[in-house]
Design a protein around this motif. Structure first.
Motif, PDB file in Angstrom:
ATOM      1  N   LYS A   2       0.842  -1.193   0.000  1.00  0.00           N
ATOM      2  CA  LYS A   2       0.000   0.000   0.000  1.00  0.00           C
ATOM      3  C   LYS A   2       0.884   1.253   0.000  1.00  0.00           C
ATOM      4  N   VAL A   3       0.463   2.217  -0.787  1.00  0.00           N
ATOM      5  CA  VAL A   3       1.160   3.506  -0.847  1.00  0.00           C
ATOM      6  C   VAL A   3       0.649   4.366   0.302  1.00  0.00           C
ATOM      7  N   PRO A   4       1.528   5.085   0.991  1.00  0.00           N
ATOM      8  CA  PRO A   4       1.072   5.954   2.092  1.00  0.00           C
ATOM      9  C   PRO A   4       0.046   6.990   1.611  1.00  0.00           C
ATOM     10  N   THR A   5      -0.871   7.317   2.480  1.00  0.00           N
ATOM     11  CA  THR A   5      -1.956   8.248   2.156  1.00  0.00           C
ATOM     12  C   THR A   5      -1.430   9.600   1.697  1.00  0.00           C
ATOM     13  N   GLU A   6      -0.372  10.079   2.326  1.00  0.00           N
ATOM     14  CA  GLU A   6       0.180  11.383   1.961  1.00  0.00           C
ATOM     15  C   GLU A   6       0.632  11.403   0.502  1.00  0.00           C
ATOM     16  N   ILE A   7       1.217  10.313   0.057  1.00  0.00           N
ATOM     17  CA  ILE A   7       1.688  10.242  -1.325  1.00  0.00           C
ATOM     18  C   ILE A   7       0.503  10.178  -2.282  1.00  0.00           C
ATOM     19  N   ILE A   8      -0.537   9.469  -1.901  1.00  0.00           N
ATOM     20  CA  ILE A   8      -1.736   9.407  -2.742  1.00  0.00           C
ATOM     21  C   ILE A   8      -2.363  10.794  -2.876  1.00  0.00           C
ATOM     22  N   LEU A  59      -1.261  16.605  -7.751  1.00  0.00           N
ATOM     23  CA  LEU A  59      -0.334  16.806  -8.873  1.00  0.00           C
ATOM     24  C   LEU A  59      -1.030  16.569 -10.202  1.00  0.00           C
ATOM     25  N   PHE A  60      -1.711  15.443 -10.335  1.00  0.00           N
ATOM     26  CA  PHE A  60      -2.357  15.131 -11.612  1.00  0.00           C
ATOM     27  C   PHE A  60      -3.550  16.038 -11.886  1.00  0.00           C
ATOM     28  N   THR A  61      -4.232  16.492 -10.842  1.00  0.00           N
ATOM     29  CA  THR A  61      -5.310  17.469 -11.029  1.00  0.00           C
ATOM     30  C   THR A  61      -4.747  18.759 -11.593  1.00  0.00           C
ATOM     31  N   CYS A  62      -3.657  19.242 -11.017  1.00  0.00           N
ATOM     32  CA  CYS A  62      -3.019  20.464 -11.520  1.00  0.00           C
ATOM     33  C   CYS A  62      -2.498  20.271 -12.939  1.00  0.00           C
ATOM     34  N   LEU A  63      -1.907  19.120 -13.215  1.00  0.00           N
ATOM     35  CA  LEU A  63      -1.395  18.857 -14.562  1.00  0.00           C
ATOM     36  C   LEU A  63      -2.525  18.825 -15.589  1.00  0.00           C
ATOM     37  N   ILE A  64      -3.643  18.227 -15.231  1.00  0.00           N
ATOM     38  CA  ILE A  64      -4.776  18.158 -16.161  1.00  0.00           C
ATOM     39  C   ILE A  64      -5.337  19.550 -16.421  1.00  0.00           C
ATOM     40  N   PHE A 122       5.672   7.392 -12.377  1.00  0.00           N
ATOM     41  CA  PHE A 122       5.221   7.017 -11.040  1.00  0.00           C
ATOM     42  C   PHE A 122       4.876   5.533 -10.945  1.00  0.00           C
ATOM     43  N   ILE A 123       4.440   4.935 -12.028  1.00  0.00           N
ATOM     44  CA  ILE A 123       4.226   3.482 -12.017  1.00  0.00           C
ATOM     45  C   ILE A 123       5.555   2.764 -11.825  1.00  0.00           C
ATOM     46  N   ILE A 124       6.576   3.212 -12.540  1.00  0.00           N
ATOM     47  CA  ILE A 124       7.912   2.615 -12.387  1.00  0.00           C
ATOM     48  C   ILE A 124       8.418   2.826 -10.963  1.00  0.00           C
ATOM     49  N   CYS A 125       8.189   4.011 -10.405  1.00  0.00           N
ATOM     50  CA  CYS A 125       8.588   4.263  -9.012  1.00  0.00           C
ATOM     51  C   CYS A 125       7.863   3.310  -8.067  1.00  0.00           C
ATOM     52  N   TYR A 126       6.570   3.068  -8.321  1.00  0.00           N
ATOM     53  CA  TYR A 126       5.830   2.144  -7.468  1.00  0.00           C
ATOM     54  C   TYR A 126       6.395   0.730  -7.575  1.00  0.00           C
ATOM     55  N   LEU A 127       6.782   0.323  -8.775  1.00  0.00           N
ATOM     56  CA  LEU A 127       7.350  -1.017  -8.932  1.00  0.00           C
ATOM     57  C   LEU A 127       8.636  -1.154  -8.130  1.00  0.00           C
ATOM     58  N   PHE A 128       9.476  -0.124  -8.171  1.00  0.00           N
ATOM     59  CA  PHE A 128      10.684  -0.154  -7.345  1.00  0.00           C
ATOM     60  C   PHE A 128      10.323  -0.153  -5.856  1.00  0.00           C
ATOM     61  N   TYR A 129       9.331   0.639  -5.472  1.00  0.00           N
ATOM     62  CA  TYR A 129       8.887   0.689  -4.077  1.00  0.00           C
ATOM     63  C   TYR A 129       8.381  -0.683  -3.626  1.00  0.00           C
ATOM     64  N   ALA A 130       7.620  -1.352  -4.488  1.00  0.00           N
ATOM     65  CA  ALA A 130       7.065  -2.652  -4.134  1.00  0.00           C
ATOM     66  C   ALA A 130       8.149  -3.713  -3.988  1.00  0.00           C
ATOM     67  N   LEU A 131       9.227  -3.573  -4.735  1.00  0.00           N
ATOM     68  CA  LEU A 131      10.310  -4.555  -4.655  1.00  0.00           C
ATOM     69  C   LEU A 131      11.303  -4.236  -3.538  1.00  0.00           C
ATOM     70  N   LEU A 132      11.035  -3.194  -2.795  1.00  0.00           N
ATOM     71  CA  LEU A 132      11.893  -2.798  -1.677  1.00  0.00           C
ATOM     72  C   LEU A 132      11.301  -3.375  -0.395  1.00  0.00           C
ATOM     73  N   TYR A 133      11.439  -4.671  -0.211  1.00  0.00           N
ATOM     74  CA  TYR A 133      10.786  -5.328   0.915  1.00  0.00           C
ATOM     75  C   TYR A 133      11.748  -5.794   1.989  1.00  0.00           C
TER      76      TYR A 133
END
Length: 178
Positions: A68-74, A80-85, A108-119
């Motif tokens: 799970k990604v921390p709430t603050e990051i979500i 961020l994506f609202t402002c970008l849109i 950010f998907i690639i960052c999440y994949l690295f985050y998920a593999l950091l166990y």
């Protein structure tokens, strides 16, 4: 070519997945247009596929097992994506803005994949050692430019001239940045 391939296969057998993750991280940040040319996009696609494979091998398609990604990051990503849109919609060139949104999303998907593999701590050390290797690789290229051009031309090139190429400064953006 045969010696590095044999070396990589041997290190992969010794260190396993950690070695592959380190090579992927190094590949993302050092496979530049200068060295890889037009093959850079293919290299990035290839290592992204390997990263996705490692992620799926670890977690499968069971979404409940995904970290799970921390709430603050979500919250940050939603803002961020609202402002970008909004900025893309009201931009002079909305296509460019939406292209940036897509590339940022993929990043950010690639960052999440690295985050998920950091166990575990071993993977954390792999990331840290890979970043050290990246810094050394990029530093060597900057030092080569410095010694090849001399200090005066090296610094003046970035400020005034387009006659001498400083590859280390134009790796990622194709512009000289100081």
């Amino acid at each position: 070519m045969l010696i590095p391939i044999i070396l990589m296969i041997g290190l992969n057998l010794i260190y396993g997945q950690r070695f592959v993750i380190g090579i992927i991280l190094i590949g993302y940040l050092t496979a530049t247009t200068q060295y890889a040319g037009d093959f850079r996009i293919y290299i990035n696609i290839f290592i992204t596929i390997i990263l996705i494979y490692l992620f799926l091998k670890e977690y499968g398609l069971n979404f409940n097992k995904y970290p799970k990604v921390p709430t603050e990051i979500i919250i940050f990503l939603v803002l961020l994506f609202t402002c970008l849109i909004f900025s893309s919609v009201f931009s002079v060139s909305p296509i460019t803005g939406f292209y940036s949104i897509i590339t940022t999303f993929i990043f950010f998907i690639i960052c999440y994949l690295f985050y998920a593999l950091l166990y575990d701590m071993q993977n954390l050390y792999t990331y840290i050692y890979s970043i050290f290797a990246i810094v050394i690789i990029l530093s060597i290229s900057i030092l080569i430019d410095l010694f090849r051009l001399g200090t005066t031309v090296f610094f003046l090139r970035g400020l005034f001239s387009n006659e001498v190429e400083l590859y280390s400064m134009i790796r990622y953006t194709e512009f000289v940045i100081f």
